[in-house]
Design an enzyme around this catalytic site. Sequence first.
Site, short mmCIF file in Angstrom:
data_model
loop_
_atom_site.label_atom_id
_atom_site.label_comp_id
_atom_site.label_asym_id
_atom_site.label_seq_id
_atom_site.Cartn_x
_atom_site.Cartn_y
_atom_site.Cartn_z
N THR A 125 5.09 6.84 0.25
CA THR A 125 3.61 7.75 1.17
C THR A 125 4.14 7.08 2.49
OG1 THR A 125 2.23 6.21 0.40
CG2 THR A 125 2.69 8.33 -0.81
N GLU A 126 4.52 6.04 2.86
CA GLU A 126 4.30 5.42 4.59
C GLU A 126 5.72 4.58 4.67
OE1 GLU A 126 0.38 4.15 5.96
OE2 GLU A 126 -0.28 5.68 5.28
N ASN A 127 6.17 5.19 5.57
CA ASN A 127 7.46 3.73 6.15
C ASN A 127 7.85 4.50 6.98
OD1 ASN A 127 10.51 3.24 5.81
ND2 ASN A 127 9.27 1.85 5.63
#
Length: 567
Positions: free
Chosen positions: A410-412
Amino acid sequence: MSPVQAATLLWPLLLLLGLGAAGEGAPGETSFYYGTFPPGFSWGVGSSAFQTEGAWNQDGKGPSIWDAFTHSSKRQVLGEETADSACNGYFMAQEDVLLLRELRACHYRFSLSWPRLLPTGVRAEQVNEKGIKFYSDLIDALLRSNVTPIVTLHHWDLPQLLQGRFGGWQNASMASYFRDYADLCFEAFGDRVKHWITFSDPRTMVEKGYETGEHAPGLQLRGTGLYQAAHHILKAHAQAWHAYDSRWRSRQHGLVGISLNCDWGEPVDINDPSDIEAAERYLQFCLGWFANPIYAGDYPQVMKDRIGRKSTEQGLDLSRLPAFSRQEKRYIKGTSDFLGLGHFTTRYVTEQSHPSRRGPSYQDDRDLVELVDPNWLALGSQGLCSAAWGFRRLLHFAQIQYGNPPIYVTENGAAQKLHCTQLCDEWRIQYLKEYINEMLKALKDGANVKGYTCWSLLDKFEWEKGYADRYGLYHVDFTVRSKPRYPKASAHFYKKIIAANGFPGPREVQSWHQEALETCSVNNQLRAAEPLLDHLHLASEIAVPTVCALCVLIAALLLTLLLRSPH
Ligand SMILES: *[C@@H]1O[C@H](CO)[C@@H](O)[C@H](O)[C@H]1NC(C)=O
């Protein structure tokens, strides 16, 4: 031949095949792995409401704890920045959908602002129809552009009134306010939204909001506040999941999960059992704290043991880590249809050698030291990427610990500092290339990764850092009222990965890199020329009327002379 005999004969063959597959299929630790992702793998970008929307008090929106925090006289945000207008995203939603189209993104992960939908936070009190319309229009625009919305319900911006009246996440009753809010969102948008995330990175939210005070609501209830808040968040998450499961799932056929952020913890000395234990503890206090109750029904044993023992030593009757009843455990277990994972970097972890004397705190409970390779600190350096292997290990850890759940990254992504305003972010290209490659290796190892979200679409308000850290694939000029967006080189590069669904071969990847840098240097020149163009524009605005006026004057003069001259 008896079945037993057949099996005996087959054994060596199977073993050979198995080994062959492992030898061929398991990508190496250090080498780059060329290959593509499974068909249907979802590529996206992310953002959140408070960081981008602005319009903090418009069209009926109520204040959030972050509005209160950034407006307070304590000035806890770098540069005393606010997000009152942020990226102007509330007024530029349609333009931003065009950027997603340009990237050919499969999904867009964004969050809803709870106080924009419910100005007081309480559904029974007031629903803001203009807020519903704003998100409804955004969702429609995304679907028209073939972009799947992945919607976060709560990304840190709690309605201020729930904080002021009831103490926010310190209060157990927050769970039912959250459930009512979630239920409204399922009702209003669930016909079109099939991927829901209840909470985004709740660990940072409670650690900085209730322990260190760096984030809203700015409380410093060391060693207690964060565990209470987390306890209520887990119950709130479960209530929302059950609301969906019992009321909406059969009609809407969507998924509800949670998004947890964690860096990888690597033992400093892989031969030292106490370092190995410390690294395991790091992961349990980070990811396990929230994931274990959801996947296994309770907090990790190491958290219960440590915090319980320290609480006793501190003369308390009860552990500072609240306990779930048997009923609650059953209620929370199994409440995630997928695991959302946010990941940015790696830490080396070692055992804390001397006990701290600063009183109860999360740090004291974990009792470990985090180190980074000094090479990783210098942003923009190639060294940053050398930690990408931690991503593969984290994905593998999640796969093993939680029973191989479907995972959405979901986040990188990676930040660059304020002064870095240029668009040629070659080091971000390098970061994305390495991290996405390690994710591909994790998939080959067997992790069930369904999608990847690059953090983030735009440069935006970065919480206590103000606008000093820039995560965007698109650069935002915050000095200009209209907050114009410009693509960085990494946007071009990411677009190529999306189009190819991975890394087809060295020649292609090399040429994308080249192209990306060429495009950005052209864009950079265009952007640098903009003030100059403005100048020219200004010049023409003054020059044309001046020249005209002069012409008229000279003509009049000549005419007078002509008339006066004798014959
Ligand atoms: C918790 O919230 C409820 C309302 O839901 C309120 O009646 C109660 O006073 C709050 N407790 C505290 C300690 O603020």
